[in-house]
Motif scaffolding. Structure first.
Motif, PDB file in Angstrom:
ATOM      1  N   LEU A   1      -2.410 -23.720   5.031  1.00 33.42           N
ATOM      2  CA  LEU A   1      -1.947 -23.001   6.064  1.00 33.42           C
ATOM      3  C   LEU A   1      -0.732 -22.069   5.173  1.00 33.42           C
ATOM      4  CD1 LEU A   1      -1.872 -22.404   8.979  1.00 33.42           C
ATOM      5  CD2 LEU A   1       0.056 -24.021   9.382  1.00 33.42           C
ATOM      6  N   SER A   2       0.177 -22.654   4.468  1.00 31.54           N
ATOM      7  CA  SER A   2       1.255 -21.843   3.992  1.00 31.54           C
ATOM      8  C   SER A   2       0.682 -20.639   3.264  1.00 31.54           C
ATOM      9  CB  SER A   2       2.060 -22.796   3.145  1.00 31.54           C
ATOM     10  OG  SER A   2       2.678 -23.802   4.057  1.00 31.54           O
ATOM     11  N   PHE A   3      -0.516 -21.154   2.359  1.00 30.17           N
ATOM     12  CA  PHE A   3      -1.268 -20.075   1.435  1.00 30.17           C
ATOM     13  C   PHE A   3      -2.031 -19.275   2.230  1.00 30.17           C
ATOM     14  CE2 PHE A   3      -5.420 -18.763  -0.621  1.00 30.17           C
ATOM     15  CZ  PHE A   3      -4.659 -18.285  -1.600  1.00 30.17           C
ATOM     16  N   SER A   4      -2.492 -19.364   3.512  1.00 30.02           N
ATOM     17  CA  SER A   4      -3.144 -18.436   4.420  1.00 30.02           C
ATOM     18  C   SER A   4      -2.215 -17.783   5.081  1.00 30.02           C
ATOM     19  CB  SER A   4      -3.920 -19.188   5.358  1.00 30.02           C
ATOM     20  OG  SER A   4      -4.456 -18.321   6.120  1.00 30.02           O
ATOM     21  N   GLU A   5      -0.683 -17.991   5.453  1.00 32.41           N
ATOM     22  CA  GLU A   5      -0.018 -17.307   6.177  1.00 32.41           C
ATOM     23  C   GLU A   5       0.702 -16.225   4.920  1.00 32.41           C
ATOM     24  OE1 GLU A   5       0.793 -16.927   8.910  1.00 32.41           O
ATOM     25  OE2 GLU A   5       0.618 -18.605  10.027  1.00 32.41           O
ATOM     26  N   THR A   6       0.783 -16.799   3.675  1.00 25.74           N
ATOM     27  CA  THR A   6       1.362 -15.907   2.712  1.00 25.74           C
ATOM     28  C   THR A   6       0.358 -14.774   2.321  1.00 25.74           C
ATOM     29  OG1 THR A   6       2.458 -17.914   1.605  1.00 25.74           O
ATOM     30  CG2 THR A   6       2.049 -15.976   0.036  1.00 25.74           C
ATOM     31  N   CYS A   7      -0.859 -15.071   2.410  1.00 27.06           N
ATOM     32  CA  CYS A   7      -1.821 -13.783   2.311  1.00 27.06           C
ATOM     33  C   CYS A   7      -1.838 -13.004   3.317  1.00 27.06           C
ATOM     34  CB  CYS A   7      -3.194 -14.358   1.782  1.00 27.06           C
ATOM     35  SG  CYS A   7      -3.399 -15.473   0.155  1.00 27.06           S
ATOM     36  N   TYR A   8      -1.656 -13.578   4.373  1.00 31.24           N
ATOM     37  CA  TYR A   8      -1.541 -12.499   5.543  1.00 31.24           C
ATOM     38  C   TYR A   8      -0.627 -11.662   5.557  1.00 31.24           C
ATOM     39  CZ  TYR A   8      -1.194 -11.513  10.414  1.00 31.24           C
ATOM     40  OH  TYR A   8      -1.405 -10.623  11.705  1.00 31.24           O
ATOM     41  N   THR A   9       0.675 -12.242   5.449  1.00 29.54           N
ATOM     42  CA  THR A   9       1.735 -11.221   5.382  1.00 29.54           C
ATOM     43  C   THR A   9       1.921 -10.409   4.290  1.00 29.54           C
ATOM     44  OG1 THR A   9       3.100 -13.199   4.244  1.00 29.54           O
ATOM     45  CG2 THR A   9       3.289 -12.834   6.538  1.00 29.54           C
ATOM     46  N   LEU A  10       1.334 -10.793   3.041  1.00 25.58           N
ATOM     47  CA  LEU A  10       1.166  -9.731   1.953  1.00 25.58           C
ATOM     48  C   LEU A  10       0.376  -8.506   2.147  1.00 25.58           C
ATOM     49  CD1 LEU A  10       0.420 -12.277  -1.146  1.00 25.58           C
ATOM     50  CD2 LEU A  10       2.533 -10.577  -0.825  1.00 25.58           C
ATOM     51  N   GLY A  11      -0.471  -8.591   3.174  1.00 21.92           N
ATOM     52  CA  GLY A  11      -1.488  -7.604   3.429  1.00 21.92           C
ATOM     53  C   GLY A  11      -0.784  -6.488   4.343  1.00 21.92           C
ATOM     54  N   ILE A  12       0.356  -6.896   5.220  1.00 18.22           N
ATOM     55  CA  ILE A  12       0.772  -6.355   6.053  1.00 18.22           C
ATOM     56  C   ILE A  12       2.397  -5.688   5.754  1.00 18.22           C
ATOM     57  CG2 ILE A  12       1.476  -6.050   8.721  1.00 18.22           C
ATOM     58  CD1 ILE A  12      -0.582  -7.993   9.231  1.00 18.22           C
ATOM     59  N   ILE A  13       3.203  -6.979   5.628  1.00 14.73           N
ATOM     60  CA  ILE A  13       4.461  -6.498   5.507  1.00 14.73           C
ATOM     61  C   ILE A  13       4.942  -5.728   4.053  1.00 14.73           C
ATOM     62  CG2 ILE A  13       6.836  -7.715   5.578  1.00 14.73           C
ATOM     63  CD1 ILE A  13       5.693  -9.712   6.989  1.00 14.73           C
ATOM     64  N   PRO A  14       4.499  -5.773   3.061  1.00 14.45           N
ATOM     65  CA  PRO A  14       4.952  -4.775   1.786  1.00 14.45           C
ATOM     66  C   PRO A  14       4.824  -3.463   2.237  1.00 14.45           C
ATOM     67  CG  PRO A  14       4.123  -6.920   1.132  1.00 14.45           C
ATOM     68  CD  PRO A  14       3.705  -6.879   2.354  1.00 14.45           C
ATOM     69  N   ARG A  15       3.650  -3.226   2.911  1.00 15.57           N
ATOM     70  CA  ARG A  15       3.338  -1.770   3.230  1.00 15.57           C
ATOM     71  C   ARG A  15       4.291  -1.233   4.362  1.00 15.57           C
ATOM     72  NH1 ARG A  15       3.458   2.440   4.258  1.00 15.57           N
ATOM     73  NH2 ARG A  15       2.029   4.010   4.313  1.00 15.57           N
ATOM     74  N   MET A  16       4.490  -2.024   5.208  1.00 12.29           N
ATOM     75  CA  MET A  16       5.357  -1.708   6.219  1.00 12.29           C
ATOM     76  C   MET A  16       6.771  -1.343   5.495  1.00 12.29           C
ATOM     77  SD  MET A  16       6.792  -3.843   9.470  1.00 12.29           S
ATOM     78  CE  MET A  16       7.558  -5.165   8.459  1.00 12.29           C
ATOM     79  N   LEU A  17       7.233  -2.114   4.930  1.00 14.01           N
ATOM     80  CA  LEU A  17       8.692  -2.174   4.233  1.00 14.01           C
ATOM     81  C   LEU A  17       8.454  -1.134   3.309  1.00 14.01           C
ATOM     82  CD1 LEU A  17       9.431  -5.783   2.776  1.00 14.01           C
ATOM     83  CD2 LEU A  17      10.211  -4.567   4.752  1.00 14.01           C
ATOM     84  N   PHE A  18       7.589  -0.736   2.620  1.00 13.17           N
ATOM     85  CA  PHE A  18       7.467   0.612   1.763  1.00 13.17           C
ATOM     86  C   PHE A  18       7.548   1.779   2.692  1.00 13.17           C
ATOM     87  CE2 PHE A  18       4.864   4.272   0.182  1.00 13.17           C
ATOM     88  CZ  PHE A  18       5.432   4.367  -0.986  1.00 13.17           C
ATOM     89  N   GLY A  19       6.968   1.884   3.821  1.00 12.85           N
ATOM     90  CA  GLY A  19       7.193   3.063   4.730  1.00 12.85           C
ATOM     91  C   GLY A  19       8.333   3.231   5.409  1.00 12.85           C
ATOM     92  N   LEU A  20       9.108   1.997   5.746  1.00 11.07           N
ATOM     93  CA  LEU A  20      10.552   2.119   6.251  1.00 11.07           C
ATOM     94  C   LEU A  20      11.376   2.704   5.160  1.00 11.07           C
ATOM     95  CD1 LEU A  20      10.724  -1.104   8.320  1.00 11.07           C
ATOM     96  CD2 LEU A  20      10.686   1.307   9.058  1.00 11.07           C
ATOM     97  N   ALA A  21      11.387   2.243   3.828  1.00  8.99           N
ATOM     98  CA  ALA A  21      12.252   2.345   2.769  1.00  8.99           C
ATOM     99  C   ALA A  21      11.815   4.076   2.234  1.00  8.99           C
ATOM    100  CB  ALA A  21      11.913   1.667   1.516  1.00  8.99           C
TER     101      ALA A  21
END
Length: 313
Positions: free
Chosen positions: A66-86
């Motif tokens: 579950l931790s692995f799955s949640e990590t992969c899920y956030t990797l597909g969304i949050i880094p791109r979102m942070l890049f856009g904000l920055a």
């Protein structure tokens, strides 16, 4: 609708944070902090359970995945979102948007069935404790995990194909901060009734089937708990399931609100708040309610750090 309104562009633009203005840097710092805590917590849990042989049990095996799955899920969304904000670059390619939708949908579905597997694990632990070791054997656990991942990827592929076989019109502005199915579908040309029906059927299959298994597990668990004569025994048995129930309610509540409703009811502000809950808050919540409050995991983490420190000396 004729093809005259269909454009040849191959980029989408996120408008999720377009109205935040000067707050974008503050949002970047906030989301980056939350993401680093989430990522670090999940990685530490995986390492701690992997290193401590006492935690090599079905319950903690499911926690690892579950931790692995949640990590992969956030990797597909949050880094791109942070890049856009920055950087202020909110554009994403057509292929990149399809890939993001595929992986986010796949891991979200995988989480549903991992939660169902964990519900079954809690059922066996409470209703048949003497047979727990034989029933929750490594073969069955591996089958449950592999099945969860396979169903997740099939679901993600289905959702992506349903959306990206459509033609998109002149507007290419996604009213969201990632390529989720409802906001991308709203950009499609012509009659999208069949696509909406396809998404609804796929979502119903995933949410209702996995939730059905969780409900059945807890029906038996509740019956078993009510048979326990002492209030202390009932409280102890219920505490075993409390963390799982907390995450199930949040996960299924957000997912049902987002995907089991008509396109006409979409709202940018409301949908972003719900999406922020299951993309940022829920992955952070999992290690807290499941593991970081668990004494066995806390001990494993301390031992792992102690071993690391002693190894450096």
């Amino acid at each position: 609708m004729g093809q005259t309104n269909v454009t040849s562009w191959r980029d989408f633009v996120f408008l999720g944070f377009s109205g935040s203005g000067e707050l974008q840097h503050l949002l970047f710092a906030l989301f980056l902090s939350l993401y680093l805590v989430t990522l670090t917590s999940n990685v530490f849990i995986i390492i701690a359970i992997r290193l401590d042989s006492h935690l090599h049990t079905p319950m903690y095996l499911f926690l690892v995945f579950l931790s692995f799955s949640e990590t992969c899920y956030t990797l597909g969304i949050i880094p791109r979102m942070l890049f856009g904000l920055a950087m202020g670059d909110q554009a994403i390619s057509y292929v990149g948007c399809a890939a993001q939708m595929f992986f986010s949908a796949s891991w979200a579905c995988t989480n549903c069935f991992l939660l169902a597997a964990m519900g079954f694990d809690r059922y066996v632990a409470i209703c048949a404790p003497l047979h727990y070791a034989s029933r929750m054997n490594p073969t069955l656990c591996a089958q449950l995990v592999v099945t969860s991942f396979l169903i997740g990827y099939l679901f993600g592929l289905g959702m992506t194909l349903v959306i990206f076989h459509l033609s998109f019109c002149s507007s290419h502005e996604i009213q969201h901060f990632f390529c989720d199915t409802p906001p991308v579908l709203s950009l499609a040309c012509g009659d999208t009734g069949l696509s909406e029906l396809g998404i609804l059927i796929l979502s119903l299959l995933v949410l209702l089937v996995s939730f059905f298994f969780i409900t059945i597990s807890y029906a038996y668990i509740l019956a078993a708990i009510l048979k326990i004569p002492s209030a202390e025994g009932q409280k102890k048995a219920f505490s075993i399931c409390a963390s799982h129930l907390t995450v199930v309610i949040i996960h299924y509540g957000c997912a049902s609100f987002m995907y089991l409703r008509p396109k006409a009811s979409y709202s940018l502000e409301r949908d972003q708040l719900i999406a922020m809950t299951y993309t940022v808050v829920t992955p952070l919540l999992n290690p807290i309610v499941y593991s970081l409050r668990n004494r066995a995991v806390q001990t494993a983490l301390r031992n792992a750090f102690r071993g690391r420190l002693l190894g450096k000396r």
